[in-house]
Design a protein around this motif. Sequence first.
Motif, PDB file in Angstrom:
ATOM      1  N   UNK A 198      -7.307  -3.632  15.392  1.00  0.00           N
ATOM      2  CA  UNK A 198      -6.822  -3.298  14.024  1.00  0.00           C
ATOM      3  C   UNK A 198      -7.760  -2.057  13.558  1.00  0.00           C
ATOM      4  N   UNK A 199      -7.932  -1.272  14.253  1.00  0.00           N
ATOM      5  CA  UNK A 199      -8.910  -0.078  13.652  1.00  0.00           C
ATOM      6  C   UNK A 199      -8.013   0.845  12.657  1.00  0.00           C
ATOM      7  N   UNK A 200      -6.840   1.118  12.912  1.00  0.00           N
ATOM      8  CA  UNK A 200      -6.166   1.683  12.040  1.00  0.00           C
ATOM      9  C   UNK A 200      -5.917   1.025  10.465  1.00  0.00           C
ATOM     10  N   UNK A 201      -5.696  -0.345  10.814  1.00  0.00           N
ATOM     11  CA  UNK A 201      -5.431  -1.544   9.686  1.00  0.00           C
ATOM     12  C   UNK A 201      -6.525  -1.504   8.764  1.00  0.00           C
ATOM     13  N   UNK A 202      -7.778  -1.481   9.526  1.00  0.00           N
ATOM     14  CA  UNK A 202      -8.998  -1.689   8.745  1.00  0.00           C
ATOM     15  C   UNK A 202      -9.158  -0.240   7.835  1.00  0.00           C
ATOM     16  N   UNK A 203      -8.865   0.796   8.633  1.00  0.00           N
ATOM     17  CA  UNK A 203      -9.333   1.896   7.839  1.00  0.00           C
ATOM     18  C   UNK A 203      -8.281   2.052   6.442  1.00  0.00           C
ATOM     19  N   UNK A 204      -7.014   1.922   6.762  1.00  0.00           N
ATOM     20  CA  UNK A 204      -6.261   2.074   5.783  1.00  0.00           C
ATOM     21  C   UNK A 204      -6.395   0.927   4.554  1.00  0.00           C
ATOM     22  N   UNK A 205      -7.261  -0.166   4.818  1.00  0.00           N
ATOM     23  CA  UNK A 205      -7.384  -1.083   3.791  1.00  0.00           C
ATOM     24  C   UNK A 205      -8.601  -0.513   3.139  1.00  0.00           C
ATOM     25  N   UNK A 206      -9.457   0.180   3.718  1.00  0.00           N
ATOM     26  CA  UNK A 206     -10.652   1.005   3.043  1.00  0.00           C
ATOM     27  C   UNK A 206      -9.857   2.019   2.037  1.00  0.00           C
ATOM     28  N   UNK A 207      -9.060   2.789   2.638  1.00  0.00           N
ATOM     29  CA  UNK A 207      -8.493   3.823   1.844  1.00  0.00           C
ATOM     30  C   UNK A 207      -7.624   3.386   0.691  1.00  0.00           C
ATOM     31  N   UNK A 208      -7.159   2.093   0.844  1.00  0.00           N
ATOM     32  CA  UNK A 208      -6.345   1.524  -0.414  1.00  0.00           C
ATOM     33  C   UNK A 208      -7.381   0.999  -1.341  1.00  0.00           C
ATOM     34  N   UNK A 209      -8.537   0.568  -1.066  1.00  0.00           N
ATOM     35  CA  UNK A 209      -9.443   0.334  -2.178  1.00  0.00           C
ATOM     36  C   UNK A 209     -10.147   1.559  -2.689  1.00  0.00           C
ATOM     37  N   UNK A 210      -9.842   2.617  -2.270  1.00  0.00           N
ATOM     38  CA  UNK A 210     -10.401   3.834  -2.755  1.00  0.00           C
ATOM     39  C   UNK A 210      -9.216   4.549  -3.625  1.00  0.00           C
TER      40      UNK A 210
END
Length: 266
Positions: free
Chosen positions: A119-131
Amino acid sequence: MSWQPSPDWHPLTAGTGQATGGVWRTPGGEVVKRLVSGVTDPRHHAYWERQALVAESGVVARTAGLRAPVCTGVQRDADGITLRTAYVAPYEWAPEALADALLRFSACSVAEPGWGARDVLRDRLRTVERRGGWAALGGLSTPAIQELWVRREAALEALDALPRVPTHGDAHPVNLLGRDGDDVVAIDWEQFGLGPAGFDLGDLLLTTDLPLDALADQARPGAALVAAYTGVSRAAWAVGRAGAGDHVERLDKLASIVDEALSHAS
């Protein structure tokens, strides 16, 4: 006494991985990478021990298309891990040759280890959401980019439905370094795992002039989705930062990839 590099080692790079504490070349021709404790979730894309585990296990030591350098030693201590590999001489690959190598690698039969990234892209997008998502793009955004963000969950579901294949996880040309016959010797396996078909080719679309039409049909949907979401996220992160130009200027070049990604995220 804490771990220290030998004074006769030549620094190669400071390293960009979250767990990388330095990289050196020894007089004997080995490369020494120091890994420092960080993310402890073995499924997270930045799990700090993964590079050492890849080397110790030999899981990609002989794979077709893409393989790891020869491991010459792994030593653990209280402060981290010292990984030693054979030096890899740089080779200038054409983007099309890299794409072929990545496609052959993705066709290999590799058992998924318990510490492989998921889930690499999912993890990255979760970080983007938080930012704050892609709001920082402001007027640089387009209706297509805005719709792509709205459809991100559908895009992740589309990636989940693709075949899971071996992925390097950070397939930038700087990591696709050496040559062994027709195969690429790659470094920095921090994000290795099984991921959606086309994942590595998405990184290649972002970092080379490889055209989308050059991709094989089975790799194209995943590559377009990964390239679009990764490329726009990098541009949003880079806005207002020093050296942001490359990421922001690439937004115009991403237009056709964003359009294709939208066609798979419905």
